[in-house]
Design an enzyme around this catalytic site. Structure first.
Site, PDB file in Angstrom:
ATOM      1  N   HIS A  96       0.813  -1.212   0.000  1.00  0.00           N
ATOM      2  CA  HIS A  96       0.000   0.000   0.000  1.00  0.00           C
ATOM      3  C   HIS A  96       0.852   1.270   0.000  1.00  0.00           C
ATOM      4  O   HIS A  96       0.351   2.357  -0.275  1.00  0.00           O
ATOM      5  CB  HIS A  96      -1.010  -0.004   1.159  1.00  0.00           C
ATOM      6  CG  HIS A  96      -0.446   0.287   2.512  1.00  0.00           C
ATOM      7  ND1 HIS A  96      -0.265  -0.683   3.468  1.00  0.00           N
ATOM      8  CD2 HIS A  96      -0.043   1.441   3.080  1.00  0.00           C
ATOM      9  CE1 HIS A  96       0.223  -0.136   4.575  1.00  0.00           C
ATOM     10  NE2 HIS A  96       0.370   1.154   4.360  1.00  0.00           N
ATOM     11  N   ASP A 127       0.343  -7.565   1.435  1.00  0.00           N
ATOM     12  CA  ASP A 127       0.716  -6.166   1.624  1.00  0.00           C
ATOM     13  C   ASP A 127       2.223  -5.971   1.702  1.00  0.00           C
ATOM     14  O   ASP A 127       2.741  -5.261   2.564  1.00  0.00           O
ATOM     15  CB  ASP A 127       0.045  -5.565   2.859  1.00  0.00           C
ATOM     16  CG  ASP A 127      -0.030  -4.042   2.774  1.00  0.00           C
ATOM     17  OD1 ASP A 127       0.426  -3.478   1.757  1.00  0.00           O
ATOM     18  OD2 ASP A 127      -0.529  -3.407   3.716  1.00  0.00           O
ATOM     19  N   SER A 210       4.553   2.918   7.769  1.00  0.00           N
ATOM     20  CA  SER A 210       4.341   1.760   6.901  1.00  0.00           C
ATOM     21  C   SER A 210       5.602   1.407   6.131  1.00  0.00           C
ATOM     22  O   SER A 210       6.217   2.256   5.489  1.00  0.00           O
ATOM     23  CB  SER A 210       3.236   2.059   5.885  1.00  0.00           C
ATOM     24  OG  SER A 210       1.976   1.790   6.420  1.00  0.00           O
TER      25      SER A 210
END
Length: 358
Positions: A96, A127, A210
């Site tokens: 993402h 992911d 992230s």
């Protein structure tokens, strides 16, 4: 399966590029004066500062060892983090974070120069993604990746990345739990991935973290910070001290395959090989997953399931939504046999299914 089934939800930790400024608050504290006399035990007075000094030195050593391997990634209008995987310039991050972009700007710790990078491959089902620097700068330092089997609840960990656009930031906490299964929302560009065996941590995880590094005191990356819990009862604000990282075992499995083959060739993830949608009952409550399509020759097809069937249970686990079906499958393996309970024309039936692979 040890699933994360609280009322909280999770959110991805990608930072919009426009949100490069954060507010900082200075907080002062005060001590409570009391009439109690301070301890005069010479052993306690000497050992406490010594222990604190030792721990501080460990923290500083870990930061010195690992932070140069954590990078900031600019992907279109978003910012995220990444970890240098090898000396050839491969960087592992979240799917993402890269989104639909194929080229990136990467800031490495070896200098102020922004380096260009190109997507190798993205694997949204877990992911994870790998990008590669167009030019490998001198002194690029790959991180040391640990062993998931040695991760234990209570271990001290540090989270490193670019939270809120503040590059090279470090927070501290512990491993709070292991084996969590969490599902990422598709809102805001999330992949919607359901990921098993996540590492839960109390280390502060914020947007921009992230793809960064969750690190133990041996200077080893044990996970990739990916999700933070949010509480819908508090206006979808972050639930403090509840973050999740993809375990290093999965990170290495996916990254190695992408680097070698340009794609994931063996996911190790079980699947029914169907496309479904959540259906509701007469009270408008989620009641199962209706099969919209069934892959010919896939696991469900071989077991006799067909379009229109409504799955209500996988093994002993109830299935009410697409997410709950994904969570039920997350801890299973391809080839494993499970009992699928389903409705066909209102009648309940069961089928033994040898699970396929994503």
């Amino acid at each position: 399966m040890n699933a994360f089934h609280s009322r909280s939800r999770v959110r991805r930790l990608l930072l919009p590029l426009t949100a490069g400024v954060c507010a900082l608050a200075l907080v002062s504290g005060c001590s409570d004066a009391s009439s109690d006399s301070p301890s005069t035990d010479p052993t306690k007075s000497a050992s406490a500062p010594h222990a604190a000094s030792d721990l501080q030195s460990e923290y500083q050593a870990v930061i010195k060892n690992v932070l140069p391997s954590v990078v900031q990634i600019e992907a279109g209008n978003s910012l995220g983090s990444g970890v240098v995987y090898d000396s050839k310039g491969h960087i592992v991050t979240n799917a993402h974070v890269v989104g639909n972009e194929r080229t990136f700007k990467v800031t490495v710790a070896t200098g102020e120069k922004v380096e260009g990078a190109t997507l190798v491959a993205s694997y949204p089902e877990q992911d994870l993604a790998v990008i590669k620097l167009d030019t490998v700068p001198k002194g690029l330092k790959p991180a040391k990746f640990g062993d998931s089997d040695k991760v234990e609840v209570g271990q001290i960990v540090l989270a490193m990345g670019s939270p809120l656009g503040l590059s090279s930031s470090v927070t501290q906490g512990i491993v709070s739990a292991l084996g969590r299964t969490v599902s990422e929302s598709r809102a805001g560009g999330g992949s919607g991935a359901t990921i098993a065996n996540m590492v839960q941590t109390s280390a502060a995880i914020n947007p921009g973290n992230s793809g960064g590094a969750l690190v133990n005191l041996d200077s080893e990356v044990i996970g990739i910070p990916t999700l933070a819990a949010i509480d819908p009862q508090m206006g979808d604000t972050a639930a403090p001290g509840i973050g999740f990282a993809i375990p290093v075992s999965m990170v290495k499995t996916v990254a190695d395959q992408i680097i070698k083959s340009g794609r994931v060739t063996d996911s190790g993830r079980a699947a029914l090989n169907v496309v479904g949608r959540t259906v509701v009952d007469t009270n408008y409550q989620p009641a199962g997953v209706a099969l919209v399509s069934v892959t010919k020759g896939g696991a469900a097809d071989k077991a006799g399931l067909r379009v229109g069937d409504i799955i209500t249970k996988l093994g002993d686990l109830p299935v009410t939504t697409i997410t709950s079906l994904s969570e039920a499958l997350a801890s299973d393996k391809p080839g494993q046999k499970v009992t699928v309970t389903y409705l066909r024309n209102g009648a309940e039936k069961t089928a033994q299914v040898a699970l396929g692979e994503i």
